[in-house]
Scaffold this motif. Structure first.
Motif, PDB file in Angstrom:
ATOM      1  N   LYS A   1      -3.306 -12.066 -10.562  1.00 42.06           N
ATOM      2  CA  LYS A   1      -3.478 -12.730 -11.864  1.00 42.06           C
ATOM      3  C   LYS A   1      -4.871 -12.511 -12.446  1.00 42.06           C
ATOM      4  N   SER A   2      -5.876 -12.528 -11.549  1.00 46.43           N
ATOM      5  CA  SER A   2      -7.240 -12.334 -12.048  1.00 46.43           C
ATOM      6  C   SER A   2      -7.372 -10.869 -12.473  1.00 46.43           C
ATOM      7  N   GLY A   3      -8.328 -10.587 -13.319  1.00 43.21           N
ATOM      8  CA  GLY A   3      -8.525  -9.193 -13.723  1.00 43.21           C
ATOM      9  C   GLY A   3      -7.690  -8.834 -14.930  1.00 43.21           C
ATOM     10  N   GLN A   4      -7.393  -7.546 -15.062  1.00 45.75           N
ATOM     11  CA  GLN A   4      -6.741  -7.075 -16.291  1.00 45.75           C
ATOM     12  C   GLN A   4      -5.227  -7.231 -16.180  1.00 45.75           C
ATOM     13  N   TYR A   5      -4.797  -8.487 -16.074  1.00 45.63           N
ATOM     14  CA  TYR A   5      -3.397  -8.771 -15.762  1.00 45.63           C
ATOM     15  C   TYR A   5      -2.436  -8.197 -16.808  1.00 45.63           C
ATOM     16  N   GLU A   6      -2.701  -8.509 -18.090  1.00 42.45           N
ATOM     17  CA  GLU A   6      -1.762  -8.067 -19.128  1.00 42.45           C
ATOM     18  C   GLU A   6      -1.648  -6.547 -19.153  1.00 42.45           C
TER      19      GLU A   6
ATOM     20  N   ILE B   1       0.152 -12.888  -2.763  1.00 40.02           N
ATOM     21  CA  ILE B   1      -1.120 -13.153  -2.068  1.00 40.02           C
ATOM     22  C   ILE B   1      -1.689 -14.460  -2.608  1.00 40.02           C
ATOM     23  N   GLU B   2      -2.669 -15.002  -1.896  1.00 46.10           N
ATOM     24  CA  GLU B   2      -3.336 -16.221  -2.379  1.00 46.10           C
ATOM     25  C   GLU B   2      -4.182 -15.863  -3.596  1.00 46.10           C
ATOM     26  N   GLU B   3      -4.323 -16.809  -4.477  1.00 44.52           N
ATOM     27  CA  GLU B   3      -5.127 -16.613  -5.708  1.00 44.52           C
ATOM     28  C   GLU B   3      -6.618 -16.582  -5.346  1.00 44.52           C
ATOM     29  N   SER B   4      -7.382 -15.746  -6.075  1.00 47.92           N
ATOM     30  CA  SER B   4      -8.841 -15.787  -5.881  1.00 47.92           C
ATOM     31  C   SER B   4      -9.529 -15.299  -7.143  1.00 47.92           C
ATOM     32  N   MET B   5     -10.870 -15.403  -7.171  1.00 46.57           N
ATOM     33  CA  MET B   5     -11.604 -14.819  -8.288  1.00 46.57           C
ATOM     34  C   MET B   5     -11.436 -13.303  -8.230  1.00 46.57           C
ATOM     35  N   GLU B   6     -11.521 -12.670  -9.383  1.00 45.57           N
ATOM     36  CA  GLU B   6     -11.308 -11.225  -9.430  1.00 45.57           C
ATOM     37  C   GLU B   6     -12.265 -10.480  -8.488  1.00 45.57           C
ATOM     38  N   VAL B   7     -13.529 -10.920  -8.448  1.00 46.76           N
ATOM     39  CA  VAL B   7     -14.510 -10.181  -7.645  1.00 46.76           C
ATOM     40  C   VAL B   7     -14.146 -10.130  -6.156  1.00 46.76           C
ATOM     41  N   PHE B   8     -13.405 -11.110  -5.690  1.00 46.48           N
ATOM     42  CA  PHE B   8     -13.033 -11.116  -4.264  1.00 46.48           C
ATOM     43  C   PHE B   8     -11.595 -10.672  -4.020  1.00 46.48           C
ATOM     44  N   SER B   9     -10.895 -10.318  -5.085  1.00 42.21           N
ATOM     45  CA  SER B   9      -9.474 -10.001  -4.894  1.00 42.21           C
ATOM     46  C   SER B   9      -9.239  -8.816  -3.945  1.00 42.21           C
ATOM     47  N   PRO B  10     -10.141  -7.794  -3.892  1.00 37.49           N
ATOM     48  CA  PRO B  10      -9.871  -6.702  -2.940  1.00 37.49           C
ATOM     49  C   PRO B  10      -9.729  -7.179  -1.494  1.00 37.49           C
ATOM     50  N   LEU B  11     -10.440  -8.256  -1.158  1.00 34.42           N
ATOM     51  CA  LEU B  11     -10.346  -8.760   0.221  1.00 34.42           C
ATOM     52  C   LEU B  11      -8.926  -9.237   0.528  1.00 34.42           C
ATOM     53  N   LEU B  12      -8.243  -9.711  -0.495  1.00 35.68           N
ATOM     54  CA  LEU B  12      -6.898 -10.251  -0.286  1.00 35.68           C
ATOM     55  C   LEU B  12      -5.811  -9.207  -0.545  1.00 35.68           C
ATOM     56  N   THR B  13      -5.969  -8.426  -1.602  1.00 34.19           N
ATOM     57  CA  THR B  13      -4.902  -7.467  -1.948  1.00 34.19           C
ATOM     58  C   THR B  13      -4.768  -6.369  -0.900  1.00 34.19           C
ATOM     59  N   THR B  14      -5.861  -6.107  -0.183  1.00 34.73           N
ATOM     60  CA  THR B  14      -5.820  -5.056   0.856  1.00 34.73           C
ATOM     61  C   THR B  14      -4.861  -5.398   1.993  1.00 34.73           C
ATOM     62  N   ILE B  15      -4.739  -6.692   2.295  1.00 35.94           N
ATOM     63  CA  ILE B  15      -4.005  -7.107   3.507  1.00 35.94           C
ATOM     64  C   ILE B  15      -2.534  -6.649   3.480  1.00 35.94           C
ATOM     65  N   PRO B  16      -1.770  -6.941   2.412  1.00 36.29           N
ATOM     66  CA  PRO B  16      -0.369  -6.488   2.443  1.00 36.29           C
ATOM     67  C   PRO B  16      -0.235  -4.968   2.478  1.00 36.29           C
ATOM     68  N   LEU B  17      -1.219  -4.259   1.926  1.00 35.90           N
ATOM     69  CA  LEU B  17      -1.135  -2.790   1.961  1.00 35.90           C
ATOM     70  C   LEU B  17      -1.350  -2.280   3.382  1.00 35.90           C
ATOM     71  N   GLN B  18      -2.234  -2.940   4.120  1.00 37.76           N
ATOM     72  CA  GLN B  18      -2.419  -2.567   5.530  1.00 37.76           C
ATOM     73  C   GLN B  18      -1.116  -2.789   6.301  1.00 37.76           C
ATOM     74  N   LEU B  19      -0.487  -3.941   6.040  1.00 41.97           N
ATOM     75  CA  LEU B  19       0.749  -4.268   6.767  1.00 41.97           C
ATOM     76  C   LEU B  19       1.882  -3.303   6.410  1.00 41.97           C
ATOM     77  N   LEU B  20       1.942  -2.963   5.132  1.00 33.75           N
ATOM     78  CA  LEU B  20       2.983  -2.028   4.684  1.00 33.75           C
ATOM     79  C   LEU B  20       2.846  -0.685   5.416  1.00 33.75           C
ATOM     80  N   SER B  21       1.625  -0.144   5.447  1.00 32.81           N
ATOM     81  CA  SER B  21       1.447   1.149   6.136  1.00 32.81           C
ATOM     82  C   SER B  21       1.748   0.994   7.620  1.00 32.81           C
TER      83      SER B  21
END
Ligand code: F6R
Length: 614
Positions: free
Chosen positions: A528-533, A570-590
């Motif tokens: 949601k944070s960042g350039q959502y639209e 993923i859990e919501e966070s400020m945009e600046v920290f979102s990479p810490l969270l968005t990375t996790i499902p991608l690691q699991l997927l691979s």
């Protein structure tokens, strides 16, 4: 790359060497070998393949021995086969040697030795080195240590070596330049290895050799360290290691990679501990802030790294520019060092490296240092070459990362770089007090959020089962999550061998959109944070061409859920920290895709954990 292990003492060397090789297998696994001495004779077994292939080949055939050296190889000179596997024995049959590194001028030395009748069996630079040492030893009539020193003063390249005389199995000579080497000191016994993991259960007392140093390791004697260029005696620093044996075992997980993904809440807490005091509004990083003036007044920051560490650098570019308003250039170390870069004394260079041994990153910071830049190292491995070469730095405290694919190394790098960016921004007066406190509180909350996200990986597993046979994947992200798209694609290709590309989502329509059809899975990172639209529009563009969208979204996002084929929340966070969270499902997927494709997750083909060749 390549792992080396040696043992000298009162125990049987073979099981120690084999266990050590298994722990160092992350460094290369094209072939492995062992050389011990029993009843006055050399016993060498070596073969192409993994350490398990070596164990099968040995099949109980080695007599007990108090001396041994072993090697696990990542091939450079010569294809991976039995003959090119280490250890290498000199043509006279007197010396045996293992080597991690590259002897660049091996061809001219080989020619000179051949012209004097030395015959070679393998295509390796290592066989040249053992014969050069043996040649000097016999022609000059000098002892082994002196012959090693004379030989190494002739060679150009990088090395960590262990060599011994078969007729004198009470002494091992070791030397280092560019590749790591540590000597473990026990009671009446010694261990030698590329890192300390092979001997942690026997001793925590160790000497890390520096570049251009060699040591004589002899039964009943103290380890004698000398300088290779000028033969000066050196009084080495003796370390007491803090590492625990549990940290290097799988702890009930099927793979190290999975363990390391699940360790991220802990490793992030370790990275932040004592540095982020959110309730007091303080960031403490003594190592870095000794040089705070340099950072605060920097006209630009150059960030250097390779692979996943380079991706962490890209996230840092967004962080430093957004928060601290300092222009940042992120460079592949291998390009930076060879393109005559413009560097001045005003430049600040941040080198990012999990291993702290990556040859290109190390060479790049040496170059930048020579030209007057101040170097900050962000490394995981304590005491590593890049950490030592840096003027200042911060360890990431991720703990040993053994899976070849980086996971916890990436998130802890991003966490440490976030702390640096926030603090510099604050000192520059660019952050309102309330925003500063919010940043600290949000960063502090990240480990708990990841812990929550890791409570179940069933969604990632299910999606993996649907797409495991896809030949290609696209990963799209914008802003802070563009580097995450690159990282997601890298993780998938390296462990599952599926071709994948990461792109800035908006860039898709400038070319890659041509690839999209009903067979193309597109992973879109869309919190949601960042350039959502904007990213919603990019998803529409993919769906309009029948692409299959797997979206990583903030918890409760209905809008994207309605248009994507699959979502992972993923859990919501400020945009600046979102990479810490968005990375996790991608690691699991691979991870799950690689497991389902029956790939070797922890030791993917052709790769090695520590890239100490250029
Ligand atoms: C990918 C990976 C590599 C490393 C790269 C740099 O999962 O692990 O791309 O990131 O080889 O290594 P370090 O960080 O040790 O310098």
């Amino acid at each position: 790359m390549c792992g080396i292990v040696g043992y000298l003492g009162f125990r049987n060397a073979e099981p120690i060497i084999i266990k050590g090789l298994r722990r160092l297998e992350y460094r290369g696994y094209d072939s492995s070998g062992i050389a011990t001495v029993a009843n006055g004779g050399l016993q060498v077994v070596k073969c192409q393949g993994k350490v398990q292939d070596l164990v099968d080949k040995i099949d109980g055939s080695l007599a007990e021995s108090g001396i041994g050296i072993g090697h696990t190889r990542w091939a450079t000179h010569g294809v991976p086969n039995d003959v090119n596997a280490h250890p290498h024995v000199s043509a006279s049959g007197k010396l045996v040697l293992i080597h991690n590194g590259i002897i660049e001028n091996y061809a001219s030395i080989k020619e000179a030795l051949q012209s004097r009748g030395v015959e070679f069996k393998s295509d390796t630079d290592t066989e040249v080195l053992v014969n050069l040492i043996d040649d000097i030893r016999t022609v000059e009539g000098v002892n082994l240590a002196k012959a090693v020193r004379m030989a190494l003063n002739q060679v150009i390249g990088a090395y960590a070596i262990c060599v011994y005389e078969i007729d004198n199995p009470t002494k091992i000579v070791v030397a280092k330049k560019g590749s790591p080497l540590v000597v473990g000191i026990g009671e009446n016994e010694f261990f030698i290895a590329s890192d300390a993991t092979p001997f942690l259960e026997y001793t925590k007392t160790a000497i890390y050799l520096e570049d251009d140093e060699m040591a004589v390791v002899e039964l009943g004697e103290e380890v004698k360290v000398r300088s290779i260029p000028n033969n000066k005696a050196i009084n080495p620093y003796v370390h007491q290691l803090q590492m625990d044996i549990e940290a290097i075992e799988k702890g009930g997980y099927d793979h190290f990679m999975l363990k390391e993904i699940y360790e991220q809440p802990k490793s992030l807490r370790d990275a932040l501990r004592g540095r982020l005091l959110a309730d007091q509004g303080i960031i403490k990083m003594s190592g870095i802030f000794e040089y705070r003036e340099k950072l605060v007044n920097a006209d630009r920051i150059l960030i250097i790294g390779c692979g996943t560490s380079w991706h962490a650098g890209l996230v840092a570019e967004y962080l430093f520019e957004d928060l601290a308003r300092i222009p940042v250039e992120v460079e592949y170390a291998s390009e930076f060092r060879y393109r005559n870069p413009v560097i001045t004394e005003k430049d600040v260079v941040i080198a990012i490296s999990q291993s702290g041994e990556t040859a290109d990153t190390l060479a790049a910071i040496k170059l930048a240092k020579e030209r007057g830049a101040t170097i900050f190292g962000v490394c995981n491995v304590v005491g590593s070459s890049i950490a030592r070469e840096s003027d200042a730095g911060a360890y990431t405290h991720a703990g040993p990362e053994i899976g070849v694919a980086s996971t916890k190394a990436f998130t802890t790098q991003v966490a440490v770089l976030s702390l640096m960016a926030i603090q510099i921004a604050y000192e520059k007066g660019l952050l309102k007090e309330s925003y500063y406190y919010q940043l600290l509180a949000e960063l502090d909350a990240v480990p708990d959020k990841i812990e929550k996200m890791l409570e179940s990986d069933s969604k990632a597993k299910y999606i993996s089962s649907l797409f495991k046979d896809a030949p290609n994947f696209l990963y799209l992200g914008r802003g802070f999550n563009f580097p995450v798209a690159l990282e997601g694609a890298l993780k998938l290709k390296e462990i599952s061998y599926i071709h994948a590309e990461g792109y800035p989502a908006a860039e898709m329509k400038h070319g890659p959109i041509a690839l999209i059809d009903e067979n193309m899975p597109v992973v879109v990172i869309a919190p949601k944070s960042g350039q959502y639209e904007k990213i919603v529009s990019n998803i529409q563009e993919v769906k309009a061409r029948n692409g299959k969208v797997i979206a990583v979204v903030s918890k409760g996002d209905k809008e994207i859920a309605a248009m994507a084929d699959h979502v992972i929340e993923i859990e919501e966070s400020m945009e600046v920290f979102s990479p810490l969270l968005t990375t996790i499902p991608l690691q699991l997927l691979s991870y799950h895709i690689a497991v389902m494709r029956e790939c070797n997750v922890d030791q993917p083909r052709n790769l090695a954990k520590s890239v100490t060749v250029e």
